[in-house]
Design a protein around this motif. Structure first.
Motif, PDB file in Angstrom:
ATOM      1  N   LEU A 179      -4.148   9.594   1.692  1.00 30.32           N
ATOM      2  CA  LEU A 179      -4.040   9.361   3.134  1.00 30.32           C
ATOM      3  C   LEU A 179      -3.550   7.935   3.336  1.00 30.32           C
ATOM      4  O   LEU A 179      -4.258   6.984   2.996  1.00 30.32           O
ATOM      5  CB  LEU A 179      -5.401   9.542   3.813  1.00 30.32           C
ATOM      6  CG  LEU A 179      -6.070  10.910   3.648  1.00 30.32           C
ATOM      7  CD1 LEU A 179      -7.481  10.881   4.235  1.00 30.32           C
ATOM      8  CD2 LEU A 179      -5.243  11.981   4.325  1.00 30.32           C
ATOM      9  N   ASP A 180      -2.338   7.792   3.855  1.00 29.80           N
ATOM     10  CA  ASP A 180      -1.800   6.437   4.055  1.00 29.80           C
ATOM     11  C   ASP A 180      -2.056   6.025   5.501  1.00 29.80           C
ATOM     12  O   ASP A 180      -1.439   6.551   6.420  1.00 29.80           O
ATOM     13  CB  ASP A 180      -0.312   6.411   3.721  1.00 29.80           C
ATOM     14  CG  ASP A 180       0.226   4.988   3.568  1.00 29.80           C
ATOM     15  OD1 ASP A 180      -0.574   4.037   3.740  1.00 29.80           O
ATOM     16  OD2 ASP A 180       1.420   4.837   3.270  1.00 29.80           O
ATOM     17  N   GLU A 181      -2.950   5.089   5.677  1.00 29.12           N
ATOM     18  CA  GLU A 181      -3.346   4.608   7.003  1.00 29.12           C
ATOM     19  C   GLU A 181      -3.569   5.753   7.991  1.00 29.12           C
ATOM     20  O   GLU A 181      -2.881   5.852   9.006  1.00 29.12           O
ATOM     21  CB  GLU A 181      -2.302   3.627   7.543  1.00 29.12           C
ATOM     22  CG  GLU A 181      -2.138   2.441   6.607  1.00 29.12           C
ATOM     23  CD  GLU A 181      -1.397   1.278   7.241  1.00 29.12           C
ATOM     24  OE1 GLU A 181      -1.277   1.241   8.481  1.00 29.12           O
ATOM     25  OE2 GLU A 181      -0.970   0.385   6.499  1.00 29.12           O
ATOM     26  N   PRO A 182      -4.558   6.599   7.696  1.00 30.33           N
ATOM     27  CA  PRO A 182      -4.719   7.808   8.511  1.00 30.33           C
ATOM     28  C   PRO A 182      -5.183   7.532   9.939  1.00 30.33           C
ATOM     29  O   PRO A 182      -5.006   8.389  10.800  1.00 30.33           O
ATOM     30  CB  PRO A 182      -5.778   8.613   7.758  1.00 30.33           C
ATOM     31  CG  PRO A 182      -6.534   7.595   6.966  1.00 30.33           C
ATOM     32  CD  PRO A 182      -5.553   6.519   6.622  1.00 30.33           C
ATOM     33  N   LEU A 192       1.388  11.034   4.921  1.00 29.57           N
ATOM     34  CA  LEU A 192       2.030   9.721   4.850  1.00 29.57           C
ATOM     35  C   LEU A 192       1.781   8.906   6.106  1.00 29.57           C
ATOM     36  O   LEU A 192       1.352   9.439   7.134  1.00 29.57           O
ATOM     37  CB  LEU A 192       3.528   9.887   4.623  1.00 29.57           C
ATOM     38  CG  LEU A 192       3.866  10.418   3.233  1.00 29.57           C
ATOM     39  CD1 LEU A 192       5.337  10.724   3.126  1.00 29.57           C
ATOM     40  CD2 LEU A 192       3.455   9.409   2.170  1.00 29.57           C
ATOM     41  N   GLN A 193       2.123   7.635   6.008  1.00 26.31           N
ATOM     42  CA  GLN A 193       1.819   6.699   7.087  1.00 26.31           C
ATOM     43  C   GLN A 193       2.405   7.123   8.427  1.00 26.31           C
ATOM     44  O   GLN A 193       1.701   7.234   9.409  1.00 26.31           O
ATOM     45  CB  GLN A 193       2.335   5.312   6.719  1.00 26.31           C
ATOM     46  CG  GLN A 193       2.035   4.273   7.765  1.00 26.31           C
ATOM     47  CD  GLN A 193       2.288   2.874   7.237  1.00 26.31           C
ATOM     48  OE1 GLN A 193       2.680   2.707   6.091  1.00 26.31           O
ATOM     49  NE2 GLN A 193       2.057   1.887   8.061  1.00 26.31           N
ATOM     50  N   ASP A 194       3.746   7.404   8.435  1.00 24.34           N
ATOM     51  CA  ASP A 194       4.308   7.829   9.708  1.00 24.34           C
ATOM     52  C   ASP A 194       4.326   9.340   9.704  1.00 24.34           C
ATOM     53  O   ASP A 194       5.255   9.929   9.198  1.00 24.34           O
ATOM     54  CB  ASP A 194       5.713   7.271   9.903  1.00 24.34           C
ATOM     55  CG  ASP A 194       6.297   6.748   8.617  1.00 24.34           C
ATOM     56  OD1 ASP A 194       6.804   5.635   8.600  1.00 24.34           O
ATOM     57  OD2 ASP A 194       6.208   7.489   7.612  1.00 24.34           O
ATOM     58  N   LYS A 230       0.825  -1.211   0.000  1.00 24.78           N
ATOM     59  CA  LYS A 230       0.000   0.000   0.000  1.00 24.78           C
ATOM     60  C   LYS A 230       0.858   1.258   0.000  1.00 24.78           C
ATOM     61  O   LYS A 230       0.696   2.134  -0.852  1.00 24.78           O
ATOM     62  CB  LYS A 230      -0.911   0.030   1.248  1.00 24.78           C
ATOM     63  CG  LYS A 230      -1.815  -1.166   1.395  1.00 24.78           C
ATOM     64  CD  LYS A 230      -2.703  -1.043   2.616  1.00 24.78           C
ATOM     65  CE  LYS A 230      -1.977  -1.039   3.947  1.00 24.78           C
ATOM     66  NZ  LYS A 230      -1.339  -2.313   4.304  1.00 24.78           N
ATOM     67  N   SER A 231       1.779   1.339   0.970  1.00 28.57           N
ATOM     68  CA  SER A 231       2.593   2.549   1.069  1.00 28.57           C
ATOM     69  C   SER A 231       3.458   2.726  -0.165  1.00 28.57           C
ATOM     70  O   SER A 231       3.662   3.842  -0.633  1.00 28.57           O
ATOM     71  CB  SER A 231       3.480   2.498   2.306  1.00 28.57           C
ATOM     72  OG  SER A 231       2.686   2.441   3.452  1.00 28.57           O
ATOM     73  N   THR A 232       3.971   1.617  -0.679  1.00 23.99           N
ATOM     74  CA  THR A 232       4.818   1.715  -1.867  1.00 23.99           C
ATOM     75  C   THR A 232       4.012   2.308  -3.020  1.00 23.99           C
ATOM     76  O   THR A 232       4.499   3.157  -3.765  1.00 23.99           O
ATOM     77  CB  THR A 232       5.361   0.323  -2.231  1.00 23.99           C
ATOM     78  OG1 THR A 232       5.986  -0.231  -1.067  1.00 23.99           O
ATOM     79  CG2 THR A 232       6.373   0.405  -3.345  1.00 23.99           C
ATOM     80  N   ARG A 265      11.436  -7.446   7.781  1.00 27.50           N
ATOM     81  CA  ARG A 265      11.140  -6.055   8.129  1.00 27.50           C
ATOM     82  C   ARG A 265      11.493  -5.155   6.980  1.00 27.50           C
ATOM     83  O   ARG A 265      12.515  -5.294   6.366  1.00 27.50           O
ATOM     84  CB  ARG A 265      11.970  -5.654   9.330  1.00 27.50           C
ATOM     85  CG  ARG A 265      11.213  -5.642  10.608  1.00 27.50           C
ATOM     86  CD  ARG A 265      12.122  -5.122  11.692  1.00 27.50           C
ATOM     87  NE  ARG A 265      12.365  -3.698  11.528  1.00 27.50           N
ATOM     88  CZ  ARG A 265      11.507  -2.761  11.905  1.00 27.50           C
ATOM     89  NH1 ARG A 265      10.366  -3.088  12.454  1.00 27.50           N
ATOM     90  NH2 ARG A 265      11.785  -1.491  11.746  1.00 27.50           N
ATOM     91  N   LYS A 266      10.620  -4.200   6.717  1.00 24.84           N
ATOM     92  CA  LYS A 266      10.954  -3.280   5.630  1.00 24.84           C
ATOM     93  C   LYS A 266      11.795  -2.137   6.169  1.00 24.84           C
ATOM     94  O   LYS A 266      11.711  -1.791   7.339  1.00 24.84           O
ATOM     95  CB  LYS A 266       9.681  -2.748   4.997  1.00 24.84           C
ATOM     96  CG  LYS A 266       8.828  -1.954   5.955  1.00 24.84           C
ATOM     97  CD  LYS A 266       7.584  -1.438   5.269  1.00 24.84           C
ATOM     98  CE  LYS A 266       6.693  -0.776   6.295  1.00 24.84           C
ATOM     99  NZ  LYS A 266       5.490  -0.264   5.789  1.00 24.84           N
ATOM    100  N   GLY A 267      12.622  -1.588   5.303  1.00 24.21           N
ATOM    101  CA  GLY A 267      13.441  -0.439   5.690  1.00 24.21           C
ATOM    102  C   GLY A 267      12.560   0.771   5.893  1.00 24.21           C
ATOM    103  O   GLY A 267      11.451   0.848   5.360  1.00 24.21           O
TER     104      GLY A 267
END
Ligand SMILES: Nc1ncnc2c1ncn2[C@@H]1O[C@H](COP(=O)(O)OP(=O)(O)OP(=O)(O)O)[C@@H](O)[C@H]1O
Ligand SMILES: [Mg+2]
Lengths: 260, 330, 259
Positions: free
Chosen positions: B160-163, B84-86, B44-46, B325-327
């Motif tokens: 909106l990434d995982e808002p 973004l997500q974070d 999703k984020s990618t 784990r993703k970077g």
């Protein structure tokens, strides 16, 4: 052998091997003193003959190598403190303390490891200096005195690092104290003789015990074996060591008391 | 312009051959809220990072607001708002300072930027906290500030990434309300990623389900549910020995289905309306019932059927989680 | 670059520089060391090696000789901090926000660069004031201005290097890499003694080291014996450093989002 000695030896071995496994643990303690020694020698080598009060030496490198040794011991001791703090952060310390390992073995092993490493470092620096043309007036005996004093110096210095680790419990905080110790070395005769300084700076260097400690070691290299000076250095190390180890033992107890 | 986002054969491969996004096609109509649903590591984020020009696609084409993300990145950036997500928020600055900085980034004249900052602070309820450092904000406040930042230049398309990840139920509902209002009042197209079925169900007009870098299902929530079939009716007889009799009765109303142990189950095409007839038939056969359950298909079922594993509470079964784990950054 | 792109780059860079400067006030623990270090270098070096004053080094005061070394090191710290801030912003995601906006990417580097130059003005002032306390008079208007210009230029060059590292490594863990190169560059120039007195390898290295000309020209400014040759030598050295490090930073910038 009593269990305490076996434990101390095992833990000391762990510390020594860990040091070799992480280049960032030993590289700075060899690299920075060597680079500074090389730069100072190439910068001041031609000038020392013209400086009133500079002791008679056959080259600046012979003068500078003691400073490099002491600086190296300082850097690796701060590293030892940071490593200990890392053990506290990572939980290894708690695991040790909650095991039947003797309390003094935990402290002693770290100090022993530092002593061994500091002795090795001193030999390394002396060899490098000899290769690049330094001479040791005190010969083998003089060199041995320097190596032994350097090794013993690791007790107060690593003790200080461990003390800070026990108090702060943070490797970063211990590393953060490094510039302070480095500053202390500059306000002494570690890099240049006190006789050439003036004013308040000279007063500071006169008071600084590191000056007398370094001079006692340096004398063996630039003048020849001098037991009296060696005794002065030894005395300073002994006093500092007593203070540092005492402080360690106290803060060790405090940390285990749960109010740290 | 009818399509706000068009994606064709989009691929993103990372070092080590990980295909985080593996050839996806998407059409998001202008004014739509599109829900992009998938488990951890689905891609999703990618996808969002590629659509917002933060990451270059390995292959494929994508356009946002009519501009190609690769060749017209500047125009894309002028048209989009991104949260973004974070929540990438500088903890040492205040909410108001960040909003003004964001306005500068979008070349909004100083006075207008300042005015806009006040409007947005008010809108997301942060006026009182505007002069505090963001480091002191709660998670919900940060998300709201992040949303306000994304809206500074009144974007045409909002990402909106995982808002709502990490928000409590009240804050989550408040954020949903804000997104709905935005979509209703300004007609902003919203591309929203989420791991929560409920969120997609509540907010999105259409949903794409992504798993392992591929889109495995797409449609309105109702379509997706209908596609996987009818409601399931489960009858638990009071006397366990009569299950077979109950099953025989049920047979007349629809094909058998998997049920709980101790119950007979069928697929019931008429849904709730069909229950009365079933109950009468059981009565007639003198089978007393301890429980009658009618299970309407949910997005969860859609997910299980399309991906073969559950979305929530079963992350370990997700193939995506096995890829390490993703970077933090690309 | 068109006029409007230029003005947009300038306004965003200005905003980012302003932000970098506020951070100095809000994160003192990160920045104070870099303000104290040049002072420490000035006092410790000039005090410990005071004896060198007796040797022909172009002045009879080793304090005066050390002052430009301290201003250049202060500038180096300002440059390193630009890289550390950028690395932190990449880790924290602030940079994503900037890249996803239509703001010119160049401002991502130009903003911190400006801030580094401004901070070098501050550290240089601190060192000059310490010099005044140590009875070193300011070397006239032109000399003082040149000391500031040399420091600001070096701050920008080291900022480019550090930001280049930040853009590649994308983590604050890379700080030692930024520091190491800056320290080595300065220490292997004419930090402790003029070239005539240096021997062996150091003499060869410092002949080629661009920092040598920058430091030497700062020194002639401090001793009020500036020459055009020295000036152009310094300018060319700055151009070389900026060219190499600037290209490194711009390359890193162009690679953002690429892999
Ligand atoms: N920079 C990177 N380098 C290598 N692999 C990456 C990188 N970024 C993401 N990945 C991988 O790509 C896959 C998809 O990641 P992505 O962040 O898009 O997932 P997601 O759906 O957003 O998950 P989440 O719900 O956890 O945010 C994962 O397997 C991840 O490990
Ligand atoms: Mg994600």
């Amino acid at each position: 052998m009593t269990p305490a000695i076996v434990q101390t030896a095992a833990l000391a071995r762990r510390s020594i091997f860990a040091t070799f496994r992480f280049p960032q643990a030993w590289f700075p303690s060899l690299f920075f003193p060597l680079v500074l020694m090389a730069i100072f020698t190439a910068s001041f080598g031609r000038s020392i003959g013209f400086i009133p009060g500079f002791p008679h030496v056959d080259g600046f490198l012979s003068f500078a190598v003691t400073g490099a040794i002491v600086q190296g011991v300082l850097i690796s001791s701060v590293g030892a403190g940071a490593f200990f703090a890392g053990d506290i952060e990572g939980g290894f310390f708690d695991r040790l303390v909650s095991s039947p390992t003797s309390r003094s073995a935990i402290l002693l092993s770290r100090l022993c490891a530092s002593v061994v490493l500091a002795g090795g470092q001193a030999i390394f620096f002396l060899l490098i200096a000899l290769i690049f043309g330094a001479t040791i007036q005190g010969g083998i005996v003089g060199a041995l005195i320097v190596v032994v004093l350097a090794a013993l110096l690791a007790i107060p210095m690593a003790g200080l690092g461990i003390f800070l680790a026990l108090r702060t419990g943070s490797a970063e905080a211990v590393q953060g104290m490094f510039p302070l110790f480095f500053a202390l070395m500059f306000f002494s005769s570690t890099f240049f003789p006190r006789e050439t300084m003036t004013g308040w700076f000279q007063v500071a260097a006169d008071i600084n015990p590191i000056s007398h400690l370094v001079e006692g070691m340096r004398e063996q290299i630039i003048s020849g074996v001098n037991w009296q000076q060696a005794a002065v250095s030894f005395g300073i190390i002994a006093v500092l060591a007593a203070i540092a180890v005492g402080a360690c033992a106290l803060s060790f107890r405090r940390r285990l008391g749960g109010d740290a | 312009m009818t399509d706000a986002i068009v994606v064709e054969g989009l691929v993103r491969e990372f070092k080590g051959g990980i295909r985080a996004v593996d050839g996806i096609d998407l059409h998001v109509r202008a004014g739509e809220v599109y829900g992009f649903l998938g488990p951890n590591g689905a891609g999703k984020s990618t996808t969002v990072r590629m659509l917002t020009t933060l990451l270059r696609p390995t292959a494929g084409k994508a356009s946002v607001a009519g501009f190609d993300v690769a060749t017209e990145a500047g125009s894309v950036r002028r048209s989009i708002g991104v949260a973004l997500q974070d929540a990438a928020i500088d903890p040492f600055m205040t909410g108001r300072e960040l909003l003004r900085l964001q306005a500068t980034l979008h070349a909004i004249p100083r006075a207008d930027g300042h005015a806009r900052a006040e409007v947005l602070l008010d809108r997301v309820g942060l006026t009182d906290a505007a002069d505090r450092r963001v480091g002191t904000y709660s998670g919900g406040m940060r998300r709201r500030l992040d949303l306000a930042l994304a809206l500074v230049h009144e974007p045409v398309v909002l990402f909106l990434d995982e808002p709502t990840t990490g928000l409590d139920p009240t804050s989550r509902v408040a954020l949903w309300e804000e997104v709905r209002r935005l979509n209703r009042e300004s007609g902003t197209t919203v591309f929203l990623t989420t791991q929560y079925l409920e969120e997609a169900d509540q907010l999105a007009g259409r949903i794409g389900i992504i798993d392992g870098g591929k889109i495995v299902a797409e449609g309105t929530p109702a379509e997706l549910k209908n596609n996987i079939g009818d409601a399931t009716l489960m009858i638990t007889p009071t006397d366990p020995s009569r299950i077979a009799d109950a099953a025989a009765v049920l047979q007349q109303f629809g094909p058998a289905a998997d049920g709980k142990p101790g119950a007979a189950a069928i697929r019931l095409s008429e849904g709730a309306e069909g229950i009365a007839a079933v109950v009468r038939a059981l009565d007639h056969a003198a089978i007393s019932t301890a429980a009658i359950d009618l299970h309407q298909p949910t997005l969860d079922d859609v997910f299980v059927v399309t991906t073969g594993h559950r979305l929530e509470g079963d992350a370990s079964a997700a193939p995506g989680s096995g890829r390490g784990r993703k970077g933090r950054r690309e | 670059m068109s006029a409007s792109t230029f003005s947009r780059t300038a306004s965003v860079s200005g905003m980012l520089a302003w932000r970098a400067l506020i951070l100095v006030r809000r994160m003192p623990a990160v920045f104070i060391p870099s303000l104290v270090m040049p002072l420490f270098i000035l006092v410790a070096t000039s005090g410990a090696f005071h004896g060198i004053s007796a040797v022909p080094i172009g002045t009879s005061s080793y304090l005066a000789f050390t002052l430009p070394f301290a201003t250049i090191m202060g500038a180096g710290f300002a440059g390193i901090n630009a890289g550390m801030t950028l690395a932190r912003d990449i880790e924290g995601g602030f940079v994503d926000r900037l890249i996803a906006s239509p703001a010119p990417r160049l401002s991502l580097v130009a903003g911190p660069l400006t801030a580094a130059a401004m901070r070098s003005v501050f550290t240089t002032t601190v060192v000059l004031v310490a010099g005044l306390i140590g009875q070193l008079a300011l070397p006239g208007i032109l000399g003082t201005v040149m000391i500031y210009i040399m420091a600001a230029s070096f701050a920008m060059a080291t900022a480019c290097w550090s930001m280049g590292v930040a853009l590649r490594a994308r983590t604050v863990q890379a700080a030692p890499m930024m520091q190491l190169v800056v320290f080595i560059l300065v220490f292997t120039s004419v930090a402790y003694a003029p070239r005539d007195l240096q021997t062996g390898w150091l003499r060869t290295v410092s002949d080629w080291n661009p920092v040598t000309r920058i430091l030497e020209f700062s020194r002639t400014a401090e001793f009020q014996s500036m020459s055009w040759t020295g000036f152009w030598g310094a300018i060319i050295s700055i151009a070389v450093l900026m060219g190499i490090f600037g290209a490194f930073a711009l390359y890193g910038l162009s690679r953002l989002g690429n892999d």
